[in-house]
Design a protein around this motif. Sequence first.
Motif, PDB file in Angstrom:
ATOM      1  N   ARG A  99       0.227  57.965 -56.759  1.00 41.84           N
ATOM      2  CA  ARG A  99      -1.011  57.303 -57.214  1.00 41.84           C
ATOM      3  C   ARG A  99      -1.856  56.867 -56.016  1.00 41.84           C
ATOM      4  O   ARG A  99      -3.071  56.955 -56.045  1.00 41.84           O
ATOM      5  N   ARG A 100      -1.192  56.434 -54.965  1.00 43.09           N
ATOM      6  CA  ARG A 100      -1.964  56.081 -53.761  1.00 43.09           C
ATOM      7  C   ARG A 100      -2.684  57.332 -53.256  1.00 43.09           C
ATOM      8  O   ARG A 100      -3.841  57.278 -52.840  1.00 43.09           O
ATOM      9  N   LYS A 101      -1.992  58.481 -53.283  1.00 45.81           N
ATOM     10  CA  LYS A 101      -2.543  59.693 -52.681  1.00 45.81           C
ATOM     11  C   LYS A 101      -3.565  60.400 -53.595  1.00 45.81           C
ATOM     12  O   LYS A 101      -4.672  60.696 -53.185  1.00 45.81           O
ATOM     13  N   TYR A 102      -3.176  60.667 -54.843  1.00 40.58           N
ATOM     14  CA  TYR A 102      -4.039  61.500 -55.701  1.00 40.58           C
ATOM     15  C   TYR A 102      -5.098  60.696 -56.440  1.00 40.58           C
ATOM     16  O   TYR A 102      -6.066  61.254 -56.947  1.00 40.58           O
ATOM     17  N   PHE A 103      -4.893  59.398 -56.575  1.00 37.01           N
ATOM     18  CA  PHE A 103      -5.841  58.580 -57.351  1.00 37.01           C
ATOM     19  C   PHE A 103      -6.457  57.477 -56.492  1.00 37.01           C
ATOM     20  O   PHE A 103      -7.038  56.526 -57.034  1.00 37.01           O
ATOM     21  N   ASN A 104      -6.284  57.634 -55.188  1.00 38.06           N
ATOM     22  CA  ASN A 104      -6.922  56.719 -54.222  1.00 38.06           C
ATOM     23  C   ASN A 104      -6.671  55.250 -54.516  1.00 38.06           C
ATOM     24  O   ASN A 104      -7.568  54.421 -54.382  1.00 38.06           O
ATOM     25  N   GLU A 105      -5.486  54.928 -54.972  1.00 35.57           N
ATOM     26  CA  GLU A 105      -5.206  53.516 -55.258  1.00 35.57           C
ATOM     27  C   GLU A 105      -4.965  52.778 -53.939  1.00 35.57           C
ATOM     28  O   GLU A 105      -4.040  53.101 -53.197  1.00 35.57           O
ATOM     29  N   ASP A 106      -5.822  51.828 -53.661  1.00 35.41           N
ATOM     30  CA  ASP A 106      -5.703  51.106 -52.388  1.00 35.41           C
ATOM     31  C   ASP A 106      -5.079  49.726 -52.628  1.00 35.41           C
ATOM     32  O   ASP A 106      -4.795  49.330 -53.764  1.00 35.41           O
ATOM     33  N   ASP A 107      -4.883  49.025 -51.518  1.00 35.69           N
ATOM     34  CA  ASP A 107      -4.196  47.733 -51.602  1.00 35.69           C
ATOM     35  C   ASP A 107      -4.889  46.782 -52.577  1.00 35.69           C
ATOM     36  O   ASP A 107      -4.252  46.064 -53.338  1.00 35.69           O
ATOM     37  N   LYS A 108      -6.226  46.787 -52.543  1.00 41.93           N
ATOM     38  CA  LYS A 108      -6.988  45.856 -53.392  1.00 41.93           C
ATOM     39  C   LYS A 108      -6.709  46.146 -54.877  1.00 41.93           C
ATOM     40  O   LYS A 108      -6.438  45.245 -55.671  1.00 41.93           O
ATOM     41  N   MET A 109      -6.791  47.452 -55.219  1.00 46.38           N
ATOM     42  CA  MET A 109      -6.532  47.816 -56.616  1.00 46.38           C
ATOM     43  C   MET A 109      -5.093  47.476 -57.006  1.00 46.38           C
ATOM     44  O   MET A 109      -4.824  47.000 -58.114  1.00 46.38           O
ATOM     45  N   LEU A 110      -4.172  47.691 -56.087  1.00 45.83           N
ATOM     46  CA  LEU A 110      -2.769  47.437 -56.422  1.00 45.83           C
ATOM     47  C   LEU A 110      -2.504  45.951 -56.653  1.00 45.83           C
ATOM     48  O   LEU A 110      -1.715  45.591 -57.528  1.00 45.83           O
ATOM     49  N   THR A 111      -3.214  45.094 -55.914  1.00 49.68           N
ATOM     50  CA  THR A 111      -3.011  43.661 -56.174  1.00 49.68           C
ATOM     51  C   THR A 111      -3.490  43.308 -57.588  1.00 49.68           C
ATOM     52  O   THR A 111      -2.866  42.508 -58.281  1.00 49.68           O
ATOM     53  N   LEU A 112      -4.597  43.957 -58.018  1.00 49.60           N
ATOM     54  CA  LEU A 112      -5.100  43.673 -59.371  1.00 49.60           C
ATOM     55  C   LEU A 112      -4.094  44.147 -60.423  1.00 49.60           C
ATOM     56  O   LEU A 112      -3.863  43.482 -61.438  1.00 49.60           O
ATOM     57  N   LYS A 113      -3.479  45.288 -60.152  1.00 45.46           N
ATOM     58  CA  LYS A 113      -2.488  45.814 -61.102  1.00 45.46           C
ATOM     59  C   LYS A 113      -1.252  44.904 -61.164  1.00 45.46           C
ATOM     60  O   LYS A 113      -0.737  44.624 -62.242  1.00 45.46           O
ATOM     61  N   VAL A 114      -0.819  44.471 -59.989  1.00 47.03           N
ATOM     62  CA  VAL A 114       0.339  43.553 -59.949  1.00 47.03           C
ATOM     63  C   VAL A 114       0.004  42.278 -60.731  1.00 47.03           C
ATOM     64  O   VAL A 114       0.802  41.789 -61.540  1.00 47.03           O
ATOM     65  N   ASN A 115      -1.205  41.759 -60.512  1.00 46.07           N
ATOM     66  CA  ASN A 115      -1.613  40.529 -61.206  1.00 46.07           C
ATOM     67  C   ASN A 115      -1.624  40.730 -62.717  1.00 46.07           C
ATOM     68  O   ASN A 115      -1.160  39.873 -63.479  1.00 46.07           O
ATOM     69  N   GLN A 116      -2.181  41.862 -63.148  1.00 47.06           N
ATOM     70  CA  GLN A 116      -2.226  42.143 -64.588  1.00 47.06           C
ATOM     71  C   GLN A 116      -0.815  42.206 -65.166  1.00 47.06           C
ATOM     72  O   GLN A 116      -0.541  41.638 -66.221  1.00 47.06           O
ATOM     73  N   ALA A 117       0.055  42.916 -64.479  1.00 45.76           N
ATOM     74  CA  ALA A 117       1.432  43.043 -64.977  1.00 45.76           C
ATOM     75  C   ALA A 117       2.066  41.665 -65.139  1.00 45.76           C
ATOM     76  O   ALA A 117       2.604  41.329 -66.200  1.00 45.76           O
ATOM     77  N   LEU A 118       1.970  40.855 -64.101  1.00 43.77           N
ATOM     78  CA  LEU A 118       2.633  39.545 -64.144  1.00 43.77           C
ATOM     79  C   LEU A 118       2.016  38.636 -65.198  1.00 43.77           C
ATOM     80  O   LEU A 118       2.725  37.884 -65.873  1.00 43.77           O
ATOM     81  N   THR A 119       0.699  38.728 -65.357  1.00 39.75           N
ATOM     82  CA  THR A 119       0.030  37.903 -66.379  1.00 39.75           C
ATOM     83  C   THR A 119       0.579  38.217 -67.771  1.00 39.75           C
ATOM     84  O   THR A 119       0.621  37.357 -68.644  1.00 39.75           O
ATOM     85  N   HIS A 120       1.011  39.462 -67.947  1.00 40.82           N
ATOM     86  CA  HIS A 120       1.483  39.873 -69.280  1.00 40.82           C
ATOM     87  C   HIS A 120       3.000  40.098 -69.309  1.00 40.82           C
ATOM     88  O   HIS A 120       3.509  40.891 -70.114  1.00 40.82           O
ATOM     89  N   GLN A 121       3.679  39.391 -68.459  1.00 39.59           N
ATOM     90  CA  GLN A 121       5.164  39.387 -68.453  1.00 39.59           C
ATOM     91  C   GLN A 121       5.771  40.779 -68.280  1.00 39.59           C
ATOM     92  O   GLN A 121       6.811  41.111 -68.856  1.00 39.59           O
ATOM     93  N   ILE A 122       5.112  41.592 -67.489  1.00 38.53           N
ATOM     94  CA  ILE A 122       5.676  42.906 -67.161  1.00 38.53           C
ATOM     95  C   ILE A 122       6.140  42.863 -65.695  1.00 38.53           C
ATOM     96  O   ILE A 122       5.403  42.396 -64.825  1.00 38.53           O
ATOM     97  N   THR A 123       7.345  43.330 -65.464  1.00 35.41           N
ATOM     98  CA  THR A 123       7.884  43.310 -64.101  1.00 35.41           C
ATOM     99  C   THR A 123       7.328  44.485 -63.287  1.00 35.41           C
ATOM    100  O   THR A 123       7.577  45.645 -63.642  1.00 35.41           O
TER     101      THR A 123
END
Length: 252
Positions: A99-123
Amino acid sequence: MRKKIVAGNWKMNLGFQEAEELIEEFMTLLEKQELKTEIILCPPFPYLEMASDYAQEELFHIGAQNISPFEAGAYTGEVSASMLSSMDITHCIIGHSERRKYFNEDDKMLTLKVNQALTHQITPIFCVGEALPEREGGKHFEVVRRQVRHGLFHLDTNEFAKVVIAYEPVWAIGTGVTASPAQAAEMHAYIRTLITERYGNEIAEATLILYGGSCNAKNAAEIFAQPGVDGGLIGGASLIAEEFLSICKQAQ
Ligand code: PEP
């Protein structure tokens, strides 16, 4: 002692029927065992509901391979954390090198994804790892340090304590080349040092760090036996029920 986790990343493989057959076969094999390993299957999005229905038997959990960085709304094609948690999806792979390589997911986007997961009780199963030129250039510690710090170290201690990390050297993913047990142990120890510096020893000792990259039934035992390796994130070998079960057994 930390528990062991083995997670299967099916990536973009299998038709619906094949996916259901794989789960059924895996369950039949698994029912005869009494494994202490926590097992997580991560099928493609369209199979999550089917997989999560099987998982109600509590033999294994279901994880997603991706998650939206956004909460809800006009984001065509996205799947939100709240949708996943409403389907009893317990884990999500975030920051996989593909995902980092083919979908250009950078650190900023990944922090948002981590935040979303944790907000909704997903590990989050947060992936880090260097590419081959980075390892060859002696930059592997620097790369992993940046990924861990930028992706996770904005979290407070309680949030960070819910994260699982997967060290996946990019040169080992899908290549048939694994990190040597010593390389895996060295990087896992390094990641734990970073965590100690940021969150203290207790949290670092409790954090689960998985190894991923061409792990299979033949090499799993040696890698999982390394200090600091708390199980594996398994790609190709998770598509074969017997092999995946053998890997899960070796993580005990
Ligand atoms: C992965 O995709 O996370 C992975 C480790 O793949 P493989 O086991 O096929 O190398």
